[in-house]
Design a protein around this motif. Structure first.
Motif, mmCIF file in Angstrom:
data_model
loop_
_atom_site.group_PDB
_atom_site.id
_atom_site.type_symbol
_atom_site.label_atom_id
_atom_site.label_comp_id
_atom_site.label_asym_id
_atom_site.label_seq_id
_atom_site.Cartn_x
_atom_site.Cartn_y
_atom_site.Cartn_z
ATOM 1 N N ASP A 13 -3.065 5.347 8.584
ATOM 2 C CA ASP A 13 -3.311 4.690 9.879
ATOM 3 C C ASP A 13 -3.423 3.176 9.721
ATOM 4 O OD1 ASP A 13 -3.277 7.190 11.086
ATOM 5 O OD2 ASP A 13 -5.463 7.288 11.355
ATOM 6 N N TYR A 14 -4.054 2.734 8.642
ATOM 7 C CA TYR A 14 -4.194 1.299 8.340
ATOM 8 C C TYR A 14 -2.813 0.656 8.212
ATOM 9 C CZ TYR A 14 -5.372 -2.760 5.361
ATOM 10 O OH TYR A 14 -5.493 -4.023 4.800
ATOM 11 N N TYR A 15 -1.923 1.292 7.441
ATOM 12 C CA TYR A 15 -0.585 0.728 7.260
ATOM 13 C C TYR A 15 0.279 0.865 8.507
ATOM 14 C CZ TYR A 15 -1.600 -0.423 2.487
ATOM 15 O OH TYR A 15 -2.145 -0.989 1.365
ATOM 16 N N LEU A 25 6.100 -2.961 5.796
ATOM 17 C CA LEU A 25 5.993 -2.201 4.557
ATOM 18 C C LEU A 25 6.788 -0.913 4.678
ATOM 19 C CD1 LEU A 25 2.167 -2.641 3.914
ATOM 20 C CD2 LEU A 25 4.053 -4.158 3.278
ATOM 21 N N THR A 26 7.548 -0.602 3.636
ATOM 22 C CA THR A 26 8.315 0.639 3.591
ATOM 23 C C THR A 26 7.989 1.372 2.301
ATOM 24 O OG1 THR A 26 10.201 -0.533 2.604
ATOM 25 C CG2 THR A 26 10.212 -0.266 5.010
ATOM 26 N N ASP A 27 8.461 2.596 2.211
ATOM 27 C CA ASP A 27 8.282 3.421 1.013
ATOM 28 C C ASP A 27 6.813 3.500 0.599
ATOM 29 O OD1 ASP A 27 11.091 3.805 0.856
ATOM 30 O OD2 ASP A 27 11.287 1.880 -0.148
ATOM 31 N N ILE A 28 5.930 3.668 1.573
ATOM 32 C CA ILE A 28 4.488 3.706 1.321
ATOM 33 C C ILE A 28 4.115 5.069 0.722
ATOM 34 C CG2 ILE A 28 2.193 3.577 2.361
ATOM 35 C CD1 ILE A 28 3.544 1.910 4.649
ATOM 36 N N PHE A 64 3.945 0.305 -2.223
ATOM 37 C CA PHE A 64 4.882 0.108 -1.124
ATOM 38 C C PHE A 64 5.846 -1.016 -1.457
ATOM 39 C CE2 PHE A 64 0.636 -1.638 -0.301
ATOM 40 C CZ PHE A 64 0.898 -3.001 -0.407
ATOM 41 N N ILE A 65 6.833 -1.184 -0.597
ATOM 42 C CA ILE A 65 7.766 -2.309 -0.673
ATOM 43 C C ILE A 65 7.450 -3.239 0.499
ATOM 44 C CG2 ILE A 65 10.181 -3.057 -0.597
ATOM 45 C CD1 ILE A 65 9.467 -1.453 -3.127
ATOM 46 N N GLN A 89 12.948 -17.983 4.887
ATOM 47 C CA GLN A 89 13.415 -17.196 3.751
ATOM 48 C C GLN A 89 12.946 -15.745 3.869
ATOM 49 O OE1 GLN A 89 11.490 -20.008 3.681
ATOM 50 N NE2 GLN A 89 11.550 -20.982 1.665
ATOM 51 N N THR A 90 13.803 -14.842 3.413
ATOM 52 C CA THR A 90 13.414 -13.434 3.371
ATOM 53 C C THR A 90 13.078 -13.060 1.934
ATOM 54 O OG1 THR A 90 15.692 -12.704 3.120
ATOM 55 C CG2 THR A 90 14.804 -12.808 5.367
ATOM 56 N N TYR A 91 12.265 -12.024 1.797
ATOM 57 C CA TYR A 91 11.867 -11.551 0.476
ATOM 58 C C TYR A 91 11.628 -10.048 0.528
ATOM 59 C CZ TYR A 91 7.332 -12.342 2.719
ATOM 60 O OH TYR A 91 6.287 -12.347 3.605
ATOM 61 N N LYS A 92 11.726 -9.441 -0.637
ATOM 62 C CA LYS A 92 11.501 -8.004 -0.767
ATOM 63 C C LYS A 92 10.912 -7.785 -2.150
ATOM 64 C CE LYS A 92 13.819 -3.549 -0.420
ATOM 65 N NZ LYS A 92 15.045 -2.865 0.005
ATOM 66 N N LEU A 93 9.700 -7.229 -2.198
ATOM 67 C CA LEU A 93 9.066 -7.008 -3.479
ATOM 68 C C LEU A 93 8.067 -5.865 -3.417
ATOM 69 C CD1 LEU A 93 6.319 -9.629 -4.154
ATOM 70 C CD2 LEU A 93 7.722 -9.784 -2.144
ATOM 71 N N PRO A 94 7.813 -5.236 -4.564
ATOM 72 C CA PRO A 94 6.824 -4.166 -4.582
ATOM 73 C C PRO A 94 5.423 -4.732 -4.464
ATOM 74 C CG PRO A 94 7.715 -4.517 -6.783
ATOM 75 C CD PRO A 94 8.457 -5.430 -5.848
ATOM 76 N N GLY A 95 4.547 -3.937 -3.878
ATOM 77 C CA GLY A 95 3.145 -4.311 -3.758
ATOM 78 C C GLY A 95 2.284 -3.080 -3.880
#
Length: 134
Positions: A10-12, A62-65, A80-81, A99-105
């Motif tokens: 729910d938070y995400y 966030l994706t792939d949570i 997530f990503i 700028q766009t970015y994509k990284l794991p977190g």
């Protein structure tokens, strides 16, 4: 799904909707927020201020949570990503130019009485810098 897993999901979901009030409702009054490569900010008011700055400077989804929960439900972790756009220059960081970015977190949580009492966020700041400076 456990109560803790539902709480973190729910938070995400609130984060991805841009629903700061929805996120705040899931936090304890004295939540401890450990900011990536920074200090601890205690309390809901500090968290709300942090999110205001984040939403001004960044647009993130966030994706792939994936949420993992301890057997007793008192602790959780998420991976997530982060898919983002750097909208406005954040203090001490490079100039924003869309700028766009994509990284794991990832994040770690402590849960007490059905609320998030601690959230500790991690991502690779050097990789983020590499992407926004490219």
């Amino acid at each position: 799904m456990s109560d803790t897993a539902t709480l973190i999901a729910d938070y995400y979901a609130a984060f991805n909707r841009g629903d700061v009030e929805g996120m705040l409702a899931l936090l304890s009054d004295d939540v401890a927020h450990d900011v990536n490569e920074s200090g601890r900010e205690p309390g809901r008011a500090a968290f709300k201020n942090f999110m205001a700055r984040m939403n001004h400077c960044y647009r993130e989804n966030l994706t792939d949570i994936v949420v993992m929960v301890s057997a007793d439900g008192a602790r959780a972790a998420a991976e997530f990503i982060v898919n983002g756009t750097y909208l406005s220059t954040d203090a001490g960081l490079p100039e924003a130019r869309g700028q766009t970015y994509k990284l794991p977190g990832g994040a770690f949580f402590t849960v007490k009485e059905g609320k998030i009492a601690r959230v500790t966020n991690y991502y690779n700041l050097q990789e983020w810098l590499r992407q926004v400076q490219a």
